[in-house]
Design a protein around this motif. Structure first.
Motif, PDB file in Angstrom:
ATOM      1  N   GLN A  78       0.857  -1.180   0.000  1.00 54.20           N
ATOM      2  CA  GLN A  78       0.000   0.000   0.000  1.00 54.20           C
ATOM      3  C   GLN A  78       0.894   1.231   0.000  1.00 54.20           C
ATOM      4  OE1 GLN A  78      -3.290  -0.129   2.644  1.00 54.20           O
ATOM      5  NE2 GLN A  78      -3.949   1.971   2.221  1.00 54.20           N
ATOM      6  N   LEU A  79       0.900   1.926  -1.129  1.00 53.04           N
ATOM      7  CA  LEU A  79       1.797   3.057  -1.319  1.00 53.04           C
ATOM      8  C   LEU A  79       1.320   4.298  -0.585  1.00 53.04           C
ATOM      9  CD1 LEU A  79       2.374   2.600  -5.159  1.00 53.04           C
ATOM     10  CD2 LEU A  79       3.814   1.752  -3.289  1.00 53.04           C
ATOM     11  N   SER A  80       0.006   4.474  -0.524  1.00 50.52           N
ATOM     12  CA  SER A  80      -0.585   5.637   0.138  1.00 50.52           C
ATOM     13  C   SER A  80      -1.975   5.245   0.602  1.00 50.52           C
ATOM     14  CB  SER A  80      -0.635   6.838  -0.813  1.00 50.52           C
ATOM     15  OG  SER A  80      -1.523   6.580  -1.889  1.00 50.52           O
ATOM     16  N   TRP A 118     -11.274   5.356  -0.623  1.00 48.44           N
ATOM     17  CA  TRP A 118     -10.865   5.778   0.719  1.00 48.44           C
ATOM     18  C   TRP A 118      -9.815   4.822   1.242  1.00 48.44           C
ATOM     19  CZ3 TRP A 118     -16.171   4.660  -0.239  1.00 48.44           C
ATOM     20  CH2 TRP A 118     -16.550   3.358   0.055  1.00 48.44           C
ATOM     21  N   ASP A 119      -9.276   5.120   2.406  1.00 47.63           N
ATOM     22  CA  ASP A 119      -8.220   4.314   2.996  1.00 47.63           C
ATOM     23  C   ASP A 119      -8.780   2.964   3.442  1.00 47.63           C
ATOM     24  OD1 ASP A 119      -6.094   3.219   4.353  1.00 47.63           O
ATOM     25  OD2 ASP A 119      -5.532   5.085   5.345  1.00 47.63           O
ATOM     26  N   ARG A 120      -8.309   1.895   2.834  1.00 49.24           N
ATOM     27  CA  ARG A 120      -8.832   0.556   3.117  1.00 49.24           C
ATOM     28  C   ARG A 120      -8.553   0.106   4.541  1.00 49.24           C
ATOM     29  NH1 ARG A 120      -4.891  -3.504   1.625  1.00 49.24           N
ATOM     30  NH2 ARG A 120      -6.451  -4.719   0.528  1.00 49.24           N
ATOM     31  N   ARG A 121      -7.627   0.751   5.239  1.00 55.78           N
ATOM     32  CA  ARG A 121      -7.287   0.352   6.606  1.00 55.78           C
ATOM     33  C   ARG A 121      -8.249   0.913   7.640  1.00 55.78           C
ATOM     34  NH1 ARG A 121      -1.436   2.706   5.890  1.00 55.78           N
ATOM     35  NH2 ARG A 121      -2.837   4.289   5.074  1.00 55.78           N
ATOM     36  N   ARG A 122      -9.131   1.837   7.218  1.00 51.34           N
ATOM     37  CA  ARG A 122     -10.029   2.483   8.168  1.00 51.34           C
ATOM     38  C   ARG A 122     -11.475   2.016   8.052  1.00 51.34           C
ATOM     39  NH1 ARG A 122      -7.700   7.091  10.433  1.00 51.34           N
ATOM     40  NH2 ARG A 122      -5.796   7.854   9.421  1.00 51.34           N
ATOM     41  N   LEU A 158     -13.100  -6.314  -3.443  1.00 55.07           N
ATOM     42  CA  LEU A 158     -13.690  -5.901  -2.179  1.00 55.07           C
ATOM     43  C   LEU A 158     -12.863  -6.523  -1.061  1.00 55.07           C
ATOM     44  CD1 LEU A 158     -17.515  -6.461  -2.866  1.00 55.07           C
ATOM     45  CD2 LEU A 158     -16.336  -4.264  -2.729  1.00 55.07           C
ATOM     46  N   VAL A 159     -12.466  -5.722  -0.086  1.00 55.67           N
ATOM     47  CA  VAL A 159     -11.693  -6.239   1.034  1.00 55.67           C
ATOM     48  C   VAL A 159     -12.313  -5.728   2.335  1.00 55.67           C
ATOM     49  CG1 VAL A 159     -10.041  -4.316   1.017  1.00 55.67           C
ATOM     50  CG2 VAL A 159      -9.368  -6.527   1.974  1.00 55.67           C
ATOM     51  N   THR A 160     -12.379  -6.601   3.331  1.00 54.40           N
ATOM     52  CA  THR A 160     -12.992  -6.244   4.601  1.00 54.40           C
ATOM     53  C   THR A 160     -11.955  -5.661   5.553  1.00 54.40           C
ATOM     54  OG1 THR A 160     -12.575  -8.384   5.678  1.00 54.40           O
ATOM     55  CG2 THR A 160     -14.564  -8.196   4.309  1.00 54.40           C
ATOM     56  N   LYS A 161     -12.415  -5.193   6.681  1.00 48.51           N
ATOM     57  CA  LYS A 161     -11.524  -4.796   7.757  1.00 48.51           C
ATOM     58  C   LYS A 161     -10.888  -6.050   8.355  1.00 48.51           C
ATOM     59  CE  LYS A 161     -15.046  -4.972  11.369  1.00 48.51           C
ATOM     60  NZ  LYS A 161     -15.771  -4.211  12.428  1.00 48.51           N
ATOM     61  N   PRO A 162      -9.837  -5.937   9.170  1.00 45.51           N
ATOM     62  CA  PRO A 162      -9.249  -7.121   9.798  1.00 45.51           C
ATOM     63  C   PRO A 162     -10.285  -7.869  10.630  1.00 45.51           C
ATOM     64  CG  PRO A 162      -7.784  -5.245  10.030  1.00 45.51           C
ATOM     65  CD  PRO A 162      -9.060  -4.711   9.460  1.00 45.51           C
ATOM     66  N   LEU A 163     -10.371  -9.183  10.406  1.00 42.64           N
ATOM     67  CA  LEU A 163     -11.348 -10.004  11.109  1.00 42.64           C
ATOM     68  C   LEU A 163     -10.727 -10.837  12.223  1.00 42.64           C
ATOM     69  CD1 LEU A 163     -13.348 -11.266   7.989  1.00 42.64           C
ATOM     70  CD2 LEU A 163     -13.868  -9.321   9.474  1.00 42.64           C
ATOM     71  N   TYR A 164      -9.466 -11.260  12.029  1.00 40.26           N
ATOM     72  CA  TYR A 164      -8.804 -12.096  13.036  1.00 40.26           C
ATOM     73  C   TYR A 164      -7.304 -11.945  12.875  1.00 40.26           C
ATOM     74  CZ  TYR A 164      -7.391 -16.211  15.730  1.00 40.26           C
ATOM     75  OH  TYR A 164      -6.801 -17.043  16.637  1.00 40.26           O
TER      76      TYR A 164
END
Length: 213
Positions: A78-80, A118-122, A158-164
């Motif tokens: 993830q570059l940005s 948007w930021d996928r980490r949030r 499509l990617v989810t937030k951290p699950l585990y």
């Protein structure tokens, strides 16, 4: 009654001096700032492959049934907040007609650039689009048709937030143009997991050199 000011002034001066001394000895204030680090990740995604109907042999006897199974291994950075780059290694088995004797196989890799709104980490779920280029080796029958070709691809993830423990669920749909035998238009739908290689979020502590006022 006469009030003596000297003892009172001395007492006030002593109290002010003690307070100032205690303030000077107070430890520096710590300011905690939350931050995000741009981390690397890998993903493993098995999938369904939709082959172009025109993947046929020169003698028209070995025809692809139009379906197959694939597995994708990728490494991403993830570059940005919105941009990422990913390298993919893909293997695919394409079913041929009954009695044709052998299936078709593909091995190759691509490099993709992806963009998210948007930021996928949030976010709980983040969609992102991607596009890339690469090469593919087509292992087909008869052997004289085997060749390494250029591929271009584009799709939606499509990617989810951290699950585990930071692991995310990831789904992907993509269109692939393969230059094999005048051009093939294939499709792939995959579902798998994404595993972080670094910390997705970090906490930094900054110590101020100023004393509390």
């Amino acid at each position: 009654m006469r009030i003596r000011l000297t003892p009172i002034a001395a007492a006030v001066f002593a109290m002010v001096s003690a307070a100032a001394y205690a303030q000077d000895d107070a430890p520096p204030q710590a300011h905690v700032e939350e931050g995000l680090s741009f981390s690397d990740y890998i993903a493993i995604m098995p999938g369904f492959f939709g082959a172009d109907k025109h993947r046929v042999a020169a003698d028209n006897t070995t025809r692809s049934q139009g379906t197959g199974l694939s597995v994708t291994f990728l490494y991403g950075d993830q570059l940005s907040e919105r941009w990422s780059i990913e390298g993919n290694v893909v293997g695919t088995t394409i079913e041929t007609c009954n009695g044709c004797g052998t299936n078709f196989y593909q091995y190759g890799g691509t490099v993709d650039l992806s963009f998210s709104p948007w930021d996928r980490r949030r976010a709980a779920v983040t969609p992102f689009i991607f596009g890339g280029v690469g090469g593919m080796y087509n292992d087909v029958y008869p052997r004289v048709r085997q060749e390494t070709t250029f591929v271009g691809e584009a799709g939606l993830d499509l990617v989810t937030k951290p699950l585990y423990h930071g692991i995310r669920l990831r789904a992907q749909g993509q269109y692939i143009h393969d230059t094999f035998e005048s051009g093939q238009n294939d499709y792939r739908a995959s579902l798998g997991i994404e595993i972080p290689l670094g910390s997705a979020a970090g906490t930094s502590v900054m110590c101020s050199t100023t004393r509390p006022s």
